[in-house]
Design a protein around this motif. Sequence first.
Motif, PDB file in Angstrom:
ATOM      1  N   LYS A  67       0.816  -1.210   0.000  1.00 60.15           N
ATOM      2  CA  LYS A  67       0.000   0.000   0.000  1.00 60.15           C
ATOM      3  C   LYS A  67       0.852   1.264   0.000  1.00 60.15           C
ATOM      4  CE  LYS A  67      -3.957  -2.145   2.300  1.00 60.15           C
ATOM      5  NZ  LYS A  67      -4.872  -2.103   3.474  1.00 60.15           N
ATOM      6  N   VAL A  68       2.156   1.115  -0.310  1.00 55.79           N
ATOM      7  CA  VAL A  68       3.038   2.276  -0.334  1.00 55.79           C
ATOM      8  C   VAL A  68       2.599   3.230  -1.443  1.00 55.79           C
ATOM      9  CG1 VAL A  68       4.804   1.415  -1.950  1.00 55.79           C
ATOM     10  CG2 VAL A  68       5.468   2.942  -0.096  1.00 55.79           C
ATOM     11  N   LYS A  69       2.623   4.523  -1.142  1.00 56.24           N
ATOM     12  CA  LYS A  69       2.176   5.540  -2.098  1.00 56.24           C
ATOM     13  C   LYS A  69       3.334   6.274  -2.778  1.00 56.24           C
ATOM     14  CE  LYS A  69      -2.145   4.794  -1.177  1.00 56.24           C
ATOM     15  NZ  LYS A  69      -2.982   4.062  -2.173  1.00 56.24           N
ATOM     16  N   GLY A  70       4.508   6.191  -2.167  1.00 58.05           N
ATOM     17  CA  GLY A  70       5.636   6.901  -2.749  1.00 58.05           C
ATOM     18  C   GLY A  70       6.959   6.319  -2.301  1.00 58.05           C
ATOM     19  N   LEU A  71       7.988   6.520  -3.119  1.00 57.76           N
ATOM     20  CA  LEU A  71       9.340   6.091  -2.804  1.00 57.76           C
ATOM     21  C   LEU A  71      10.296   7.253  -3.045  1.00 57.76           C
ATOM     22  CD1 LEU A  71       9.431   2.582  -4.560  1.00 57.76           C
ATOM     23  CD2 LEU A  71       9.144   3.028  -2.103  1.00 57.76           C
ATOM     24  N   VAL A  72      11.155   7.501  -2.079  1.00 57.05           N
ATOM     25  CA  VAL A  72      12.233   8.460  -2.242  1.00 57.05           C
ATOM     26  C   VAL A  72      13.501   7.665  -2.507  1.00 57.05           C
ATOM     27  CG1 VAL A  72      13.651  10.223  -1.105  1.00 57.05           C
ATOM     28  CG2 VAL A  72      11.170  10.213  -0.790  1.00 57.05           C
ATOM     29  N   LEU A  73      14.153   7.941  -3.635  1.00 60.31           N
ATOM     30  CA  LEU A  73      15.334   7.204  -4.049  1.00 60.31           C
ATOM     31  C   LEU A  73      16.568   8.017  -3.686  1.00 60.31           C
ATOM     32  CD1 LEU A  73      13.995   6.342  -7.619  1.00 60.31           C
ATOM     33  CD2 LEU A  73      13.652   5.035  -5.485  1.00 60.31           C
ATOM     34  N   ARG A 103      13.992  14.927   4.289  1.00 56.52           N
ATOM     35  CA  ARG A 103      13.119  16.076   4.006  1.00 56.52           C
ATOM     36  C   ARG A 103      12.266  15.827   2.764  1.00 56.52           C
ATOM     37  NH1 ARG A 103      17.360  20.906   4.169  1.00 56.52           N
ATOM     38  NH2 ARG A 103      18.887  19.234   4.026  1.00 56.52           N
ATOM     39  N   ALA A 104      12.853  15.172   1.755  1.00 63.83           N
ATOM     40  CA  ALA A 104      12.088  14.862   0.545  1.00 63.83           C
ATOM     41  C   ALA A 104      10.925  13.931   0.862  1.00 63.83           C
ATOM     42  CB  ALA A 104      13.003  14.233  -0.500  1.00 63.83           C
ATOM     43  N   ARG A 105      11.144  13.020   1.804  1.00 60.76           N
ATOM     44  CA  ARG A 105      10.057  12.102   2.188  1.00 60.76           C
ATOM     45  C   ARG A 105       8.875  12.877   2.779  1.00 60.76           C
ATOM     46  NH1 ARG A 105       8.640   9.907   7.011  1.00 60.76           N
ATOM     47  NH2 ARG A 105       7.266   8.069   6.870  1.00 60.76           N
ATOM     48  N   ILE A 106       9.144  13.793   3.710  1.00 58.13           N
ATOM     49  CA  ILE A 106       8.071  14.599   4.294  1.00 58.13           C
ATOM     50  C   ILE A 106       7.391  15.436   3.214  1.00 58.13           C
ATOM     51  CG2 ILE A 106       7.546  16.482   5.888  1.00 58.13           C
ATOM     52  CD1 ILE A 106       8.141  13.922   7.362  1.00 58.13           C
ATOM     53  N   ALA A 107       8.190  16.042   2.333  1.00 54.82           N
ATOM     54  CA  ALA A 107       7.634  16.872   1.266  1.00 54.82           C
ATOM     55  C   ALA A 107       6.747  16.053   0.338  1.00 54.82           C
ATOM     56  CB  ALA A 107       8.762  17.530   0.471  1.00 54.82           C
ATOM     57  N   LEU A 108       7.146  14.824   0.037  1.00 52.89           N
ATOM     58  CA  LEU A 108       6.338  13.968  -0.827  1.00 52.89           C
ATOM     59  C   LEU A 108       5.051  13.563  -0.124  1.00 52.89           C
ATOM     60  CD1 LEU A 108       5.811  12.417  -3.387  1.00 52.89           C
ATOM     61  CD2 LEU A 108       7.363  10.610  -2.582  1.00 52.89           C
ATOM     62  N   GLN A 109       5.134  13.223   1.156  1.00 51.00           N
ATOM     63  CA  GLN A 109       3.919  12.882   1.901  1.00 51.00           C
ATOM     64  C   GLN A 109       2.926  14.043   1.898  1.00 51.00           C
ATOM     65  OE1 GLN A 109       6.069  11.517   5.572  1.00 51.00           O
ATOM     66  NE2 GLN A 109       4.588   9.841   5.486  1.00 51.00           N
ATOM     67  N   LYS A 160     -10.421  20.134  -7.637  1.00 51.60           N
ATOM     68  CA  LYS A 160      -9.313  20.765  -8.362  1.00 51.60           C
ATOM     69  C   LYS A 160      -8.452  19.677  -9.008  1.00 51.60           C
ATOM     70  CE  LYS A 160      -9.158  24.637  -5.094  1.00 51.60           C
ATOM     71  NZ  LYS A 160      -8.312  25.363  -4.099  1.00 51.60           N
ATOM     72  N   SER A 161      -7.889  19.967 -10.162  1.00 48.54           N
ATOM     73  CA  SER A 161      -7.132  18.969 -10.920  1.00 48.54           C
ATOM     74  C   SER A 161      -5.628  19.052 -10.669  1.00 48.54           C
ATOM     75  CB  SER A 161      -7.403  19.128 -12.421  1.00 48.54           C
ATOM     76  OG  SER A 161      -7.065  20.437 -12.845  1.00 48.54           O
ATOM     77  N   LEU A 162      -5.218  19.408  -9.461  1.00 54.82           N
ATOM     78  CA  LEU A 162      -3.806  19.494  -9.123  1.00 54.82           C
ATOM     79  C   LEU A 162      -3.271  18.123  -8.734  1.00 54.82           C
ATOM     80  CD1 LEU A 162      -3.938  22.773  -7.002  1.00 54.82           C
ATOM     81  CD2 LEU A 162      -2.954  22.514  -9.277  1.00 54.82           C
ATOM     82  N   THR A 163      -2.010  17.861  -9.079  1.00 55.14           N
ATOM     83  CA  THR A 163      -1.388  16.572  -8.778  1.00 55.14           C
ATOM     84  C   THR A 163      -0.288  16.742  -7.738  1.00 55.14           C
ATOM     85  OG1 THR A 163       0.357  16.792 -10.446  1.00 55.14           O
ATOM     86  CG2 THR A 163      -1.779  15.911 -11.177  1.00 55.14           C
ATOM     87  N   TRP A 164       0.202  15.621  -7.221  1.00 55.19           N
ATOM     88  CA  TRP A 164       1.297  15.693  -6.255  1.00 55.19           C
ATOM     89  C   TRP A 164       2.520  16.343  -6.886  1.00 55.19           C
ATOM     90  CZ3 TRP A 164       6.118  13.654  -6.885  1.00 55.19           C
ATOM     91  CH2 TRP A 164       6.297  12.630  -7.828  1.00 55.19           C
TER      92      TRP A 164
END
Length: 358
Positions: free
Chosen positions: A255-261, A320-326, A340-344
């Motif tokens: 169920k992960v929504k994002g990955l920071v590489l 910090r990128a992880r928090i920003a992505l969340q 609204k049609s804004l994306t992450w």
Amino acid sequence: MSSQQNTPETSPHILVLGMGGTIAGLAPSPAENPMLYEAGQVEVASLLTHIQSAVPEGISLVSRQVANINSRNLTESLLTLLGETVREALANTLVKGIVVTHGTDTIEETGVFLQLTCGKYAQNLGKRVILTGAMLPSNAPKADGPSNLLDAIRWASTPIDNCPGGIYAVMDGRGCLAMDLAKRHGSALNAPIQASPSSSVGLINPSWLSGVKAVQALWSEDLPIPKEGEWPWVEILTSHAGARSETITHWLNSKVKGLVLAGSGMGGFHDAWRDSLGAAVKHGIALVRTTRTGAGETLLDLPEKDIAGCLASGSLTAPRARIALQLSLNAEKQAQIAGKSLTWQDFFARIAVLPVIR
């Protein structure tokens, strides 16, 4: 969350929020081994009692215990609680400034979180939120916590003409934007701030202040604070010699929504990941690329063209990128609810392009 005060909350005051950490830690044998200690043992009201005689005349303090933890155990629910507490306090006309005592291990995550959710609000209200902490426990012979706390209180209460409202941090006699915090040393007294563009807290550096204003000018709107239990699941993965595609494919049915590489050098990742990262994008997993070096910028299409669906982090480190992505994923969800049609990607791009203070 407990509340204690040295002055009535019905009078103008500086609010000091306690989150625990080394600044609130105790060592069993402080003289012999100050680095062997337990964090989050002393209430913030007690920390203030020990410095009360040195607090400048005319500054009234109110303390509130939000948490008392070892900051390595910081949770997303505590970030929500802290963010909501800070925003509520900023709205209170009697609160002239806010100080947050925090453990240094995850202070950079809290710093960027408060900047992205409360930074514009604090700036507009002309109030400063100051994060501070310590590298030595409170009962160590040369504990740094009291001086850091005093500096934070002074900076939270100085005239707004000296430095604009916003989210800052103070350690070892220097101040920086809280979003620039980065603990890159295990024991140095200035560890959370040594790699950050900063200024003496006693005399503001005009060049640094100019950089602060440039960042604040571009940060036009705070992101919503995720409700407890609604933080998107995002993990950090580090590229290294011998990396395997399974490091990525492991997450495809989760169920992960994002990955920071956290890539090598300028944010490059092992070729073994390339096909599996493409599959992750097709599974709807958000990808952000940064560098494992802990310094420097990760820029679009450098050192090679990015795979579709992967954004570069700019100057954001992996934590910090992880928090920003969340926060960006949550903002996308809230935007969709509002029609609204804004994306992450829209939200994250606003963060990644913020100017770097030199």
